[in-house]
Design a protein around this motif. Structure first.
Motif, PDB file in Angstrom:
ATOM      1  N   ASN A  64       1.317  -1.822   0.085  1.00  0.00           N
ATOM      2  CA  ASN A  64      -0.304   0.025   0.049  1.00  0.00           C
ATOM      3  C   ASN A  64       1.037   0.855  -0.243  1.00  0.00           C
ATOM      4  O   ASN A  64       0.551   2.095  -0.506  1.00  0.00           O
ATOM      5  CB  ASN A  64      -0.591  -0.164   1.613  1.00  0.00           C
ATOM      6  CG  ASN A  64      -2.229  -1.244   1.195  1.00  0.00           C
ATOM      7  OD1 ASN A  64      -1.761  -2.261   1.365  1.00  0.00           O
ATOM      8  ND2 ASN A  64      -3.155  -1.128   0.273  1.00  0.00           N
ATOM      9  N   GLU A  65       1.866   0.884   0.859  1.00  0.00           N
ATOM     10  CA  GLU A  65       3.123   2.435   0.661  1.00  0.00           C
ATOM     11  C   GLU A  65       3.670   2.303  -0.447  1.00  0.00           C
ATOM     12  O   GLU A  65       3.936   3.779  -1.070  1.00  0.00           O
ATOM     13  CB  GLU A  65       3.723   2.594   2.188  1.00  0.00           C
ATOM     14  CG  GLU A  65       3.026   2.644   3.314  1.00  0.00           C
ATOM     15  CD  GLU A  65       2.353   3.785   3.618  1.00  0.00           C
ATOM     16  OE1 GLU A  65       3.527   4.791   3.415  1.00  0.00           O
ATOM     17  OE2 GLU A  65       2.014   3.328   3.659  1.00  0.00           O
ATOM     18  N   LYS A  68       1.159   4.139  -2.967  1.00  0.00           N
ATOM     19  CA  LYS A  68       0.609   5.033  -2.923  1.00  0.00           C
ATOM     20  C   LYS A  68       2.338   6.234  -3.066  1.00  0.00           C
ATOM     21  O   LYS A  68       2.063   7.324  -3.096  1.00  0.00           O
ATOM     22  CB  LYS A  68       0.755   5.520  -1.081  1.00  0.00           C
ATOM     23  CG  LYS A  68      -0.670   5.334  -0.824  1.00  0.00           C
ATOM     24  CD  LYS A  68      -1.467   5.684   0.354  1.00  0.00           C
ATOM     25  CE  LYS A  68      -0.069   4.452   1.615  1.00  0.00           C
ATOM     26  NZ  LYS A  68      -0.750   5.284   2.927  1.00  0.00           N
ATOM     27  N   ASP A  72       0.466  10.856  -6.248  1.00  0.00           N
ATOM     28  CA  ASP A  72      -0.496  11.178  -5.377  1.00  0.00           C
ATOM     29  C   ASP A  72      -1.795  10.254  -5.968  1.00  0.00           C
ATOM     30  O   ASP A  72      -2.371  10.922  -7.226  1.00  0.00           O
ATOM     31  CB  ASP A  72      -1.235  12.829  -5.677  1.00  0.00           C
ATOM     32  CG  ASP A  72      -2.274  12.708  -4.717  1.00  0.00           C
ATOM     33  OD1 ASP A  72      -3.582  12.145  -4.337  1.00  0.00           O
ATOM     34  OD2 ASP A  72      -2.527  14.835  -4.258  1.00  0.00           O
ATOM     35  N   PRO A  73      -2.435   9.775  -5.237  1.00  0.00           N
ATOM     36  CA  PRO A  73      -3.824   8.432  -6.033  1.00  0.00           C
ATOM     37  C   PRO A  73      -4.919   9.330  -7.122  1.00  0.00           C
ATOM     38  O   PRO A  73      -5.253   8.959  -7.472  1.00  0.00           O
ATOM     39  CB  PRO A  73      -3.851   7.907  -4.116  1.00  0.00           C
ATOM     40  CG  PRO A  73      -3.001   7.802  -3.692  1.00  0.00           C
ATOM     41  CD  PRO A  73      -2.303   9.136  -3.815  1.00  0.00           C
ATOM     42  N   ARG A 100      -5.562   2.539  -5.766  1.00  0.00           N
ATOM     43  CA  ARG A 100      -6.020   4.220  -6.809  1.00  0.00           C
ATOM     44  C   ARG A 100      -7.298   4.586  -6.579  1.00  0.00           C
ATOM     45  O   ARG A 100      -7.947   5.406  -6.105  1.00  0.00           O
ATOM     46  CB  ARG A 100      -5.536   5.222  -7.309  1.00  0.00           C
ATOM     47  CG  ARG A 100      -4.092   4.802  -7.084  1.00  0.00           C
ATOM     48  CD  ARG A 100      -2.847   4.738  -8.131  1.00  0.00           C
ATOM     49  NE  ARG A 100      -1.924   4.698  -8.438  1.00  0.00           N
ATOM     50  CZ  ARG A 100      -1.271   3.269  -8.086  1.00  0.00           C
ATOM     51  NH1 ARG A 100      -2.108   3.262  -9.455  1.00  0.00           N
ATOM     52  NH2 ARG A 100       0.074   3.645  -8.802  1.00  0.00           N
ATOM     53  N   TRP A 103      -9.687   6.380  -3.457  1.00  0.00           N
ATOM     54  CA  TRP A 103      -9.597   7.865  -3.565  1.00  0.00           C
ATOM     55  C   TRP A 103     -10.392   8.223  -3.919  1.00  0.00           C
ATOM     56  O   TRP A 103     -11.212   9.803  -3.757  1.00  0.00           O
ATOM     57  CB  TRP A 103      -7.470   7.795  -3.773  1.00  0.00           C
ATOM     58  CG  TRP A 103      -7.065   8.116  -2.549  1.00  0.00           C
ATOM     59  CD1 TRP A 103      -6.524   9.606  -1.756  1.00  0.00           C
ATOM     60  CD2 TRP A 103      -6.049   7.167  -2.292  1.00  0.00           C
ATOM     61  NE1 TRP A 103      -5.595   8.649  -1.100  1.00  0.00           N
ATOM     62  CE2 TRP A 103      -5.198   7.414  -1.322  1.00  0.00           C
ATOM     63  CE3 TRP A 103      -6.797   5.446  -2.506  1.00  0.00           C
ATOM     64  CZ2 TRP A 103      -4.589   6.612  -0.537  1.00  0.00           C
ATOM     65  CZ3 TRP A 103      -6.185   4.798  -2.067  1.00  0.00           C
ATOM     66  CH2 TRP A 103      -4.760   5.618  -0.951  1.00  0.00           C
ATOM     67  N   GLY A 200     -10.213   5.483   1.190  1.00  0.00           N
ATOM     68  CA  GLY A 200      -8.467   5.290   0.698  1.00  0.00           C
ATOM     69  C   GLY A 200      -7.738   5.808   2.126  1.00  0.00           C
ATOM     70  O   GLY A 200      -8.831   6.056   2.880  1.00  0.00           O
ATOM     71  N   ASP A 201      -7.191   5.884   1.921  1.00  0.00           N
ATOM     72  CA  ASP A 201      -6.033   6.427   3.306  1.00  0.00           C
ATOM     73  C   ASP A 201      -6.004   8.200   3.459  1.00  0.00           C
ATOM     74  O   ASP A 201      -4.910   8.409   3.434  1.00  0.00           O
ATOM     75  CB  ASP A 201      -4.250   5.944   3.200  1.00  0.00           C
ATOM     76  CG  ASP A 201      -4.427   4.427   2.588  1.00  0.00           C
ATOM     77  OD1 ASP A 201      -5.583   3.774   3.342  1.00  0.00           O
ATOM     78  OD2 ASP A 201      -3.199   3.987   2.981  1.00  0.00           O
ATOM     79  N   THR A 240      -3.281  13.563   1.370  1.00  0.00           N
ATOM     80  CA  THR A 240      -3.827  12.211   0.624  1.00  0.00           C
ATOM     81  C   THR A 240      -3.423  11.304   0.694  1.00  0.00           C
ATOM     82  O   THR A 240      -3.252   9.979  -0.097  1.00  0.00           O
ATOM     83  CB  THR A 240      -3.505  12.345  -1.147  1.00  0.00           C
ATOM     84  OG1 THR A 240      -1.988  13.480  -1.445  1.00  0.00           O
ATOM     85  CG2 THR A 240      -4.840  14.316  -1.259  1.00  0.00           C
ATOM     86  N   ASN A 241      -1.686  11.381   1.361  1.00  0.00           N
ATOM     87  CA  ASN A 241      -1.266   9.977   1.639  1.00  0.00           C
ATOM     88  C   ASN A 241      -0.740   9.857   3.353  1.00  0.00           C
ATOM     89  O   ASN A 241       0.122  10.091   3.663  1.00  0.00           O
ATOM     90  CB  ASN A 241       0.107   9.950   1.834  1.00  0.00           C
ATOM     91  CG  ASN A 241       0.850   8.717   1.649  1.00  0.00           C
ATOM     92  OD1 ASN A 241       0.688   7.615   1.822  1.00  0.00           O
ATOM     93  ND2 ASN A 241       2.721   8.270   0.914  1.00  0.00           N
TER      94      ASN A 241
END
Length: 596
Positions: A64-65, A68, A72-73, A100, A103, A200-201, A240-241
């Protein structure tokens, strides 16, 4: 040329649907191989690292990291509109499809006919259907007539008339095709809504008091604070992350109605003896497999400081949150490790640059107090609002349009969704109250429902969710149908929350009776069948007396036996309670044989 934000493997989109599934599997394996290779190198000698950016550790330590870190997703929207909506579902590479897209509020939904025993066995591409669940943001649960009507039309035209009120105060649609997403985005945004960061994260939909601005006992209207946060920060690249999702809640009522104890950050209205009305600050709440009650930082936040303090808390999560393991990548783990004193110090010293004054705690509601706003209620301006309870949040696009019509017909333009999957119609003149009540009742939306109807909530479940193990919505409806007939005059609320997996989207640990989906052993057949782990007596809104539900070792209930279990426990409670004792209090003192 590789689209912005995509990996090299992401760019390999097939030009036709020929052997599409085989191509998807090949691409999935290749992307996974590349990520594993990069991760193996990055994680070398990193067993003791947590991936905290503030410690200078920005090397992506999980897939996941890695996803990202490429870009930017949010940039995936351009590919959705210009590529995938034209090429079709099988053109979407895994990094976008299962990463993505979230998001922009899009999750692939579960392929029909796959039983819960295969949830943890099948690969992601085997669970994916060619359709999406879509979440539409409605921060504070706020909808105008035009917005509710448009969501209903979108549901009817593009989503097979599905529409669920989630416990995040928004609407979820299903059966959405990638080809239709650009048009849906256009229509949603044309009425002032959006899907940006609905998943999303990122900072998810902000919970707000559904009676903001109208409640008789309201201390302050939190709507300006909610709007300021969404206007300034949703879509801002600085947030956004995040390590994982981030949940916010704000209420202006003296007895909180936004479940502040289980949010990443919450602002609860209080009156300070020196500074007047503002907010009490809570951080670090959350449920899922490792539940944690949020903690009061004991400070007072002025209304004009809310967005800045919010950004400071989110900034701490972004910079200090644990990114190495997804299972520890929520703010609650950092708060638990640091404690409130250190968290507050870092917030003030490193993110705000000023000290927040001490402040009072929010008021505590009476045991059994309701915060769902169901019924006919007078507003502070003399008008009324009516709250109704769709069973487990299930409505439809058609019904949503009818609710808009009913609201408009009495001169109102405000509809609200609640964190307990309820719907409110606001600003009703007194002579029109019965018209609204009768119109909603005709849609099976009752303003005076029986107790089990009123108090059941359920997550999406195996019908659409790829994480689910068991059915939820239909099971909840079966509980309501049976139990309300058996207990038509029940004189006390008993909340029943049904969740399809261990992640607790339906907040099973906070319910009077919470059911967490899993496979269980059927004693008669000796086989594993869909069922639930049981939680009893969850308590929120009670200050120092808050607690998660009681669990009995090795006690499970089958899905088919669940309604009978609720009946049995309810009868035992009614026979054994003392005075006005609540179900939650009784459940914690009852002998095991009474709650099995």
């Amino acid at each position: 040329m590789t689209p912005t934000g995509a990996t090299a493997a992401d760019a390999a989109a097939p030009n036709s649907a020929t052997n599409a599934e085989a191509e998807e599997r090949r691409r999935h394996r290749e992307e996974a191989r590349l990520i594993r290779t990069r991760e193996a190198s990055a994680r070398k000698n990193s067993a003791s690292r947590d991936g905290q950016w503030a410690a200078g550790d920005k090397t992506p330590l999980n897939p996941n990291e890695e996803m990202k870190s490429v870009g930017d997703p949010l940039e995936v929207r351009e590919r959705i509109e210009n590529l995938y909506s034209k090429w079709g579902f099988w053109s979407i590479p895994p990094g976008d499809l299962r990463g993505r897209f979230r998001w922009w509020g899009l999750y692939t939904q579960r392929r029909q006919g796959i039983d819960g025993g295969k949830t943890a066995i099948l690969d992601a591409h085997q669970l994916d259907d060619e359709y999406f669940m879509l979440r539409i943001r409605s921060d504070g649960g706020q909808l105008s007539v035009a917005q509710a009507r448009e969501i209903g039309k979108i549901s009817e035209e593009f989503g097979r008339d599905t529409a669920d009120v989630s416990d995040r105060q928004n609407i979820q649609l299903h059966w959405i095709r990638i080809e239709d997403v650009p048009e849906i985005f256009r229509r949603v945004e044309a009425v002032g809504l959006f899907c940006t960061e609905a998943c999303g994260d990122v900072p998810r939909v902000i919970l707000g008091s559904p009676v903001a601005g109208i409640a008789k006992d309201e201390l302050i209207d939190p709507t300006p604070n909610i709007n300021e946060i969404t206007d300034k920060y949703i879509g801002d690249p600085q947030f956004t992350n995040l390590p994982r999702k981030f949940k916010t809640a704000i209420t202006g009522t003296p007895v909180p109605d936004i479940l502040h104890e289980v949010q990443d950050v919450a602002f609860c209205a209080v009156e300070h003896p020196e500074f007047g009305v503002g907010y009490d600050l809570w951080v670090g709440g959350g449920l899922s497999i490792n539940p944690h009650l949020g903690i009061r930082l004991g400070v007072f936040v002025k209304p004009e400081q809310v967005s800045e303090v919010w950004a400071g808390v989110v900034g701490i999560f972004r910079d200090h949150g644990y990114r190495r393991l997804r299972t520890r990548a929520r703010l609650k783990f950092l708060v638990k490790a640091w404690g409130g004193e250190k968290f507050l110090q870092v917030l003030q010293d490193d993110y705000l640059g000023y000290t927040l004054p001490e402040g009072p705690a929010p008021k505590v509601g009476k045991p059994g107090a309701r915060g769902d706003h169901v019924g006919i209620n007078e507003q502070r301006d003399g008008n009324y609002f009516v709250g109704v309870a769709p069973v487990a949040g299930r409505i439809s696009g058609t019904k949503l349009q009818e609710i808009a019509n009913i609201t408009e017909a009495v001169g109102s333009d405000r509809i609200r969704l609640t964190p307990l999957q309820k719907i409110l119609v606001l600003d009703i003149p007194e002579p029109s109250v019965n018209d609204v009540v009768n119109g909603l009742r005709a849609l099976e939306l009752d303003s005076n429902p029986r107790e089990f109807h009123r108090n059941v909530i359920a997550c999406t479940g195996i019908e659409y969710c790829k994480l689910a193990i068991v059915e939820t919505k239909a099971t909840a409806r079966e509980v309501v149908k049976k139990l309300d007939d058996i207990f038509p005059t029940l004189d006390t609320p008993i909340t029943v929350h049904v969740n399809g997996c261990p992640n607790s989207c339906a907040r099973v640990q906070t319910a009077d009776i919470g059911f967490k989906g899993q496979l269980v052993l059927d004693e008669e057949s000796g086989e594993q069948v869909p069922g639930y782990q049981v939680h009893l007596g969850g308590r929120l809104g009670r200050g120092d007396d808050n607690d998660f539900g009681r669990k009995i070792r090795a006690h499970k209930v089958t899905q088919d036996g669940m309604p009978d279990y609720v009946e049995r426990v309810t009868k035992n409670f009614l026979a054994d309670r003392v005075g006005e004792e609540t179900f939650a209090d009784w459940a914690f003192r009852a002998e095991e044989e009474l709650i099995k």
